[in-house]
Design a protein around this motif. Structure first.
Motif, PDB file in Angstrom:
ATOM      1  N   SER A  35     -26.449 -68.943 -74.470  1.00 23.45           N
ATOM      2  CA  SER A  35     -26.544 -67.870 -73.491  1.00 23.45           C
ATOM      3  C   SER A  35     -28.014 -67.570 -73.231  1.00 23.45           C
ATOM      4  CB  SER A  35     -25.831 -66.629 -74.050  1.00 23.45           C
ATOM      5  OG  SER A  35     -25.833 -65.597 -73.123  1.00 23.45           O
ATOM      6  N   THR A  77     -20.637 -60.233 -70.619  1.00 25.25           N
ATOM      7  CA  THR A  77     -21.075 -60.888 -69.389  1.00 25.25           C
ATOM      8  C   THR A  77     -19.902 -60.932 -68.429  1.00 25.25           C
ATOM      9  OG1 THR A  77     -22.668 -62.220 -70.597  1.00 25.25           O
ATOM     10  CG2 THR A  77     -22.073 -62.971 -68.399  1.00 25.25           C
ATOM     11  N   THR A 118     -17.576 -75.489 -70.016  1.00 21.78           N
ATOM     12  CA  THR A 118     -17.582 -74.460 -68.982  1.00 21.78           C
ATOM     13  C   THR A 118     -18.946 -73.781 -68.962  1.00 21.78           C
ATOM     14  OG1 THR A 118     -16.694 -72.820 -70.514  1.00 21.78           O
ATOM     15  CG2 THR A 118     -15.086 -73.993 -69.135  1.00 21.78           C
ATOM     16  N   TYR A 119     -19.221 -73.101 -67.850  1.00 19.60           N
ATOM     17  CA  TYR A 119     -20.431 -72.294 -67.741  1.00 19.60           C
ATOM     18  C   TYR A 119     -20.134 -71.083 -66.865  1.00 19.60           C
ATOM     19  CZ  TYR A 119     -21.448 -73.858 -62.956  1.00 19.60           C
ATOM     20  OH  TYR A 119     -21.398 -74.089 -61.609  1.00 19.60           O
ATOM     21  N   ARG A 120     -21.012 -70.106 -66.965  1.00 14.89           N
ATOM     22  CA  ARG A 120     -20.852 -68.885 -66.175  1.00 14.89           C
ATOM     23  C   ARG A 120     -22.229 -68.346 -65.829  1.00 14.89           C
ATOM     24  NH1 ARG A 120     -17.160 -64.640 -68.610  1.00 14.89           N
ATOM     25  NH2 ARG A 120     -18.084 -65.356 -70.545  1.00 14.89           N
ATOM     26  N   GLU A 121     -22.386 -67.941 -64.563  1.00 14.02           N
ATOM     27  CA  GLU A 121     -23.535 -67.155 -64.138  1.00 14.02           C
ATOM     28  C   GLU A 121     -22.980 -65.768 -63.884  1.00 14.02           C
ATOM     29  OE1 GLU A 121     -26.891 -69.301 -61.743  1.00 14.02           O
ATOM     30  OE2 GLU A 121     -24.962 -69.616 -60.746  1.00 14.02           O
ATOM     31  N   GLY A 122     -23.562 -64.769 -64.519  1.00 18.95           N
ATOM     32  CA  GLY A 122     -23.001 -63.440 -64.369  1.00 18.95           C
ATOM     33  C   GLY A 122     -24.003 -62.351 -64.644  1.00 18.95           C
ATOM     34  N   GLY A 132     -18.469 -62.394 -64.949  1.00 16.77           N
ATOM     35  CA  GLY A 132     -18.619 -63.528 -64.051  1.00 16.77           C
ATOM     36  C   GLY A 132     -17.557 -64.553 -64.373  1.00 16.77           C
ATOM     37  N   LYS A 133     -17.240 -65.370 -63.400  1.00 21.42           N
ATOM     38  CA  LYS A 133     -16.167 -66.354 -63.537  1.00 21.42           C
ATOM     39  C   LYS A 133     -16.651 -67.582 -64.299  1.00 21.42           C
ATOM     40  CE  LYS A 133     -12.954 -69.018 -60.741  1.00 21.42           C
ATOM     41  NZ  LYS A 133     -12.573 -69.414 -59.387  1.00 21.42           N
ATOM     42  N   MET A 134     -15.849 -68.035 -65.256  1.00 19.80           N
ATOM     43  CA  MET A 134     -16.121 -69.275 -65.977  1.00 19.80           C
ATOM     44  C   MET A 134     -15.775 -70.438 -65.051  1.00 19.80           C
ATOM     45  SD  MET A 134     -17.390 -68.608 -68.911  1.00 19.80           S
ATOM     46  CE  MET A 134     -17.205 -69.951 -70.036  1.00 19.80           C
ATOM     47  N   LEU A 135     -16.697 -71.388 -64.960  1.00 17.30           N
ATOM     48  CA  LEU A 135     -16.522 -72.545 -64.094  1.00 17.30           C
ATOM     49  C   LEU A 135     -16.562 -73.821 -64.923  1.00 17.30           C
ATOM     50  CD1 LEU A 135     -19.000 -71.380 -61.316  1.00 17.30           C
ATOM     51  CD2 LEU A 135     -16.503 -71.327 -61.209  1.00 17.30           C
ATOM     52  N   THR A 140     -26.897 -66.573 -67.831  1.00 12.21           N
ATOM     53  CA  THR A 140     -26.191 -67.846 -67.661  1.00 12.21           C
ATOM     54  C   THR A 140     -25.745 -68.301 -69.040  1.00 12.21           C
ATOM     55  OG1 THR A 140     -27.534 -68.420 -65.742  1.00 12.21           O
ATOM     56  CG2 THR A 140     -26.372 -70.216 -66.819  1.00 12.21           C
TER      57      THR A 140
END
Length: 162
Positions: free
Chosen positions: A7, A76, A65-69, A78-81, A57
């Motif tokens: 993170s 945090t 997976t990753y997330r920008e939030g 934001g949606k996990m992608l 991030t």
């Protein structure tokens, strides 16, 4: 065994002026509370909210997976992608213009900053950091590259193509 979750704090959510206003509001609220105002309690947390909310991030390499939030209070949002993979990290030198209006004239200053990015395998580019000096940016990016076991490229001498 290395950690699979990483993170990174990537920037402040609130502007510098909003964070200053948060401190002023909190100071005024404390004064009002001391003088007997119960309603002022509602304004006490503004400095905490403005100071401790930031962009983040996150990467989960085990789940890919990753997330920008936005992170607040340890969570945090934001949606996990899905993370297709990490191609490489890179550092670029960028110029930013800043204008100041004084009286009837405007002065524009060019500021150099070093921006760190990560390029994902699906051609997504994520901004990770911005520093005033190349040394500081490179040190931070080397730490991220080591965490994510990815190549780091120094593109600070490359000319931008328009």
């Amino acid at each position: 065994m290395s950690a699979t979750r990483h993170s990174y704090r990537t920037g402040q959510y609130f502007s510098a002026s909003a964070r200053a206003l948060g401190w002023i509001t909190t100071t005024l609220a404390i004064t009002m509370v001391v003088n007997g105002s119960i309603a002022a309690y509602a304004f006490l947390p503004t400095a905490i909210i403005t100071q401790f909310t930031h962009y983040r991030t996150e990467f989960d390499l085990a789940q890919m997976t990753y997330r920008e939030g936005v992170r607040f209070a340890g969570k945090t949002f934001g949606k996990m992608l899905p993370l297709a993979g990490i191609d490489f990290l890179f550092l670029k030198k960028n110029s930013y213009g800043q204008s100041n209006a004084v009286g009837g004239s405007t002065h524009t200053y060019q500021l150099e900053r070093y921006d760190g990015y990560i390029k994902l395998s699906d051609n997504v580019k994520l901004h990770l950091l911005q520093c005033k000096t190349k040394e500081q940016a490179m040190q931070e990016m080397q730490r991220v590259a080591q965490d994510l076991q990815a190549e780091l490229r120094d593109l600070t001498d490359k000319k931008l193509q328009g």
